[in-house]
Design a protein around this motif. Structure first.
Motif, mmCIF file in Angstrom:
data_model
loop_
_atom_site.group_PDB
_atom_site.id
_atom_site.type_symbol
_atom_site.label_atom_id
_atom_site.label_comp_id
_atom_site.label_asym_id
_atom_site.label_seq_id
_atom_site.Cartn_x
_atom_site.Cartn_y
_atom_site.Cartn_z
ATOM 1 N N UNK A 284 -13.646 6.162 6.096
ATOM 2 C CA UNK A 284 -12.241 6.405 6.396
ATOM 3 C C UNK A 284 -11.647 5.083 6.878
ATOM 4 N N UNK A 285 -10.566 4.672 6.283
ATOM 5 C CA UNK A 285 -10.054 3.320 6.531
ATOM 6 C C UNK A 285 -9.837 3.065 8.026
ATOM 7 N N UNK A 286 -10.469 2.006 8.492
ATOM 8 C CA UNK A 286 -10.226 1.565 9.866
ATOM 9 C C UNK A 286 -11.008 2.287 10.941
ATOM 10 N N UNK A 291 -15.605 -0.173 8.181
ATOM 11 C CA UNK A 291 -14.636 0.514 7.329
ATOM 12 C C UNK A 291 -13.254 -0.139 7.340
ATOM 13 N N UNK A 292 -13.208 -1.419 7.738
ATOM 14 C CA UNK A 292 -11.966 -2.169 7.515
ATOM 15 C C UNK A 292 -11.896 -2.439 6.019
ATOM 16 N N UNK A 311 -11.917 11.123 2.251
ATOM 17 C CA UNK A 311 -11.268 11.173 3.571
ATOM 18 C C UNK A 311 -10.738 9.800 3.984
ATOM 19 N N UNK A 312 -10.674 8.876 3.034
ATOM 20 C CA UNK A 312 -10.266 7.501 3.358
ATOM 21 C C UNK A 312 -8.949 7.459 4.125
ATOM 22 N N UNK A 313 -8.021 8.301 3.767
ATOM 23 C CA UNK A 313 -6.680 8.204 4.360
ATOM 24 C C UNK A 313 -6.381 9.329 5.342
ATOM 25 N N UNK A 314 -7.408 10.024 5.786
ATOM 26 C CA UNK A 314 -7.168 11.085 6.775
ATOM 27 C C UNK A 314 -7.474 10.574 8.175
#
Ligand code: ATP
Ligand code: MG
Length: 393
Positions: A284-286, A291-292, A311-314
């Motif tokens: 998940x981004x960040x 996960x950066x 779920x990258x953008x959740x």
């Protein structure tokens, strides 16, 4: 009177080119889920009909099958006389609360002495007369009562439950799910299954640094996921030697980056061996240093296979909400160590440099270690648990 269940599969009908394959897969998935029960299944025109003595069990199981839009209880009668239909509807509605409703009639027997509109109007009157709280609302009714008149049978379809939507598992081929014991990856697997992907899990264990209990936890998560697809294969890979080699030889700020590059390489090879077209994982981004976007790029660089991150953008809270709904949350939060958590450095690099990754990796004969890890593979086929339905997506 016979009771039946009608299944509507809305989203499928928009996929004109593949519709036959979609319906065939859905039917196969339904038949597998119900294989221990007595039932017959028919399909026609955007719907399936299931006849059985045990519709409660069947209804409950259908709620776990992707590709179903709506599950509707139906009643089949041998008479098409309007007086009989009125009486049958009266019996169905007399003891229930109804707020707004409408009656929709379909008349496939065109020789019937009344039009569809006339039938709907008469039957609407039956509801209004017998259920004092009821009101007609043709635009946004809370309850739709579907009536169908055929040559010598009539049907009343009553009370629908939403299905899981999505596409039937399998219509999109296979994906290799990197499954850790955490919250994110089971949710990622669920979401990929929802798009029709059959998931196989891959789990990296590092005994004795990770325990048998941690592996049991991943098996349990796999079991919960198999509720939605009948079965899930789980590939267990022994990662200890790779992890120890990384720990001994590589600057610690790069531990996680290199470790994940190794996981990706192995997952890609296992995916190819098993005919899986994509990798799916719970990144998940960040969320953490690995996960950066720069980290993801440095890790992704070692594989050619597409990596899907549902779920990258959740937000974490959104992921947790889904995990609670699908039943994985309680297992995910059990406190067993993951191989990543054991070897976590104090200051993992946030923006790893590719040339450094390559330089560090050249210090060790990773190719042999990877081959060794793949040789250690243990494959388990895990099937579903007892059903427990909580408000699903
Ligand atoms: P999760 O909650 O799914 O464990 P996480 O937030 O702990 O995710 P990381 O540990 O950084 O995140 O891992 C990111 C993703 O990498 C995981 O979601 C999972 O897909 C994969 N992964 C991590 N550890 C393992 C492992 N031991 N075996 C298989 N896949 C793993
Ligand atoms: Mg994790």
């Amino acid at each position: 009177m016979n009771r039946l269940i009608i299944i509507k599969y809305g989203e499928l009908t928009t996929k004109k080119g593949n519709i036959k394959f979609f319906i065939k897969t859905l039917k196969k998935n339904i038949e597998r889920e119900l294989s221990d029960l007595d039932f017959t299944i028919e399909y026609d025109n955007g719907r399936m009909f299931i006849f059985s003595e045990d519709l409660e069990t069947i209804e409950n199981r259908l709620k776990y099958i992707f590709g179903i839009h709506e599950i509707i209880k139906g009643y089949e009668y041998d008479s098409i006389d309007i007086e009989d239909i009125k009486e049958n509807l009266r019996k169905l509605v007399e003891n229930i609360e109804i707020d707004t409703f409408k009656v929709c009639t379909k008349r496939s027997y065109k020789g019937y002495p009344m039009t569809s509109m006339e039938i709907s109007k008469v039957l609407g009157g039956v509801v209004l007369k017998n259920v004092p709280s009821s009101k007609v609302d043709v635009h946004e009714p809370k309850l739709v009562i579907d009536v169908e008149v055929r040559l010598n049978k009539s049907y009343i379809y009553f009370e629908s439950t939403p299905g899981l939507h999505g596409y039937p598992v399998g219509v999109q081929g296979k994906g290799m799910l990197m499954l850790s014991g955490g919250i994110d990856s089971p949710v990622a697997g669920f979401l990929a299954m929802k798009r029709g992907v059959r998931i196989e899990g891959i789990y990296f264990e590092s005994p004795p640094h990770t325990s048998e209990a941690a592996k049991e936890k991943v098996k349990n998560l796999t079991k919960i996921l198999s509720n939605y697809s009948g079965y899930v294969k789980l590939h267990v890979i022994n990662f200890t030697e790779i992890q120890e080699a990384i720990y001994k030889n590589i600057p610690h700020e790069y531990l996680i980056t290199i470790m994940r590059r190794m996981m990706y390489r192995i997952t890609e090879r296992i995916a190819h061996k098993n005919n899986a077209k994509i990798i799916v994982n719970g990144e998940s981004i960040g969320q953490v240093a690995s996960q950066t976007l720069t980290s993801m790029a440095a890790i992704n660089e070692v594989v050619k296979i597409p990596v899907v991150r549902p779920v990258a953008c959740l937000d974490k809270l959104e992921i947790i909400e889904i995990s609670k709904k699908i039943g994985t949350y309680e297992t995910s939060i059990l406190p067993y160590e993951d191989c990543c958590t054991i070897f976590v450095p104090d200051h993992p690099v946030i923006n790893p440099e590719l040339n450094k990754c390559q330089e560090y990796e050249s210090l060790i004969d990773f190719e042999n270690l990877i081959k060794e890890a793949i040789r250690s593979e243990e494959v388990l086929t895990i099937t579903k648990t007892e059903k427990k339905f909580e408000d699903l997506l």
